[in-house]
Design a protein around this motif. Structure first.
Motif, PDB file in Angstrom:
ATOM      1  N   LEU A 152       0.840  -1.198   0.000  1.00  0.00           N
ATOM      2  CA  LEU A 152       0.000   0.000   0.000  1.00  0.00           C
ATOM      3  C   LEU A 152       0.871   1.244   0.000  1.00  0.00           C
ATOM      4  N   GLU A 154      -0.307   4.325  -0.594  1.00  0.00           N
ATOM      5  CA  GLU A 154      -1.107   5.382   0.027  1.00  0.00           C
ATOM      6  C   GLU A 154      -2.060   4.725   1.015  1.00  0.00           C
ATOM      7  N   TYR A 157      -7.123   3.673  -1.406  1.00  0.00           N
ATOM      8  CA  TYR A 157      -6.902   2.845  -2.591  1.00  0.00           C
ATOM      9  C   TYR A 157      -8.213   2.175  -2.993  1.00  0.00           C
ATOM     10  N   TRP A 187      -7.486  12.012  -6.094  1.00  0.00           N
ATOM     11  CA  TRP A 187      -7.497  10.586  -6.472  1.00  0.00           C
ATOM     12  C   TRP A 187      -8.935  10.075  -6.540  1.00  0.00           C
ATOM     13  N   LYS A 191     -11.211   8.593  -9.766  1.00  0.00           N
ATOM     14  CA  LYS A 191     -11.553   7.167  -9.807  1.00  0.00           C
ATOM     15  C   LYS A 191     -12.949   7.029 -10.317  1.00  0.00           C
TER      16      LYS A 191
END
Length: 191
Positions: A152, A154, A157, A187, A191
């Motif tokens: 991982l 970050e 996720y 992020w 997504k």
């Protein structure tokens, strides 16, 4: 247990203390409900069985003084054993608070046993950081976390299983820098 198409959800609520945090359980229930309403169907005839747990940390010393005796360790052991041996889950999501004080290696020893058992059973675990996992000092706590989950990069996720996507976000805003909060937000939007 709830069945939805060919995906089976296992939902076990751990409450070793007699006093249960309503907010924590509401967050868990809302997370669970949001997943249940997805139209999920495995791409082949296999069954996908997901498990969700949280708050498996041991009580901190002040809680042991203030609260009645509890059976957190016994209950957590039983939950992990059940998820592995009886429920036969294919993936486990831990929604935070794996430890009471994440910065201390000793606090992880008990969880390491469960992580090892999951690995032996070939069950991947996808963790979210809880506030206790950050205690007391962020950098030391993250170092302990990353020893167990080096893949991982970050603390937010996405996990894709068949045609299901589970997004793990870090809501510990008091522990995140402004840059980290902005990076996570960008992020998520992308997504």
């Amino acid at each position: 247990m709830l069945k939805h198409n060919r995906v089976k959800f296992v939902w076990i609520v751990l409450s070793g203390n007699k006093r249960i945090s309503v907010i924590n359980h509401l967050k868990q229930i809302l997370f669970f409900i949001s997943i249940c309403f997805l139209n999920i169907q495995a791409q082949d005839s296999t069954s996908v069985k997901l498990g969700f747990v949280s708050d498996t940390q041991q009580p901190i010393w002040i809680e042991k003084i203030r609260l009645d005796e509890n059976n957190n360790k016994v209950a957590t052991d039983a939950i992990f054993e059940s998820l592995i041996e009886k429920e036969n889950i294919s993936n486990l999501f831990h929604l935070g608070d794996m430890t009471a004080f994440g910065m201390f290696a000793g606090e992880w020893e008990w969880m390491d046993i469960h992580l090892s058992n999951l690995k032996k059973a070939k069950i991947p675990i996808y963790p979210a950081l809880g506030n206790h996992d950050y205690f007391l000092f962020k950098n030391y706590a993250l170092a302990q976390f990353r020893k167990r989950f080096p893949e991982l990069k970050e603390t937010w996720y996405v996990v894709r299983i068949e045609n299901l996507a589970v997004i793990i976000l870090n809501s510990n805003y008091s522990r995140l820098s402004d840059d980290e909060i902005e990076k996570q937000k960008k992020w998520y939007v992308n997504k």
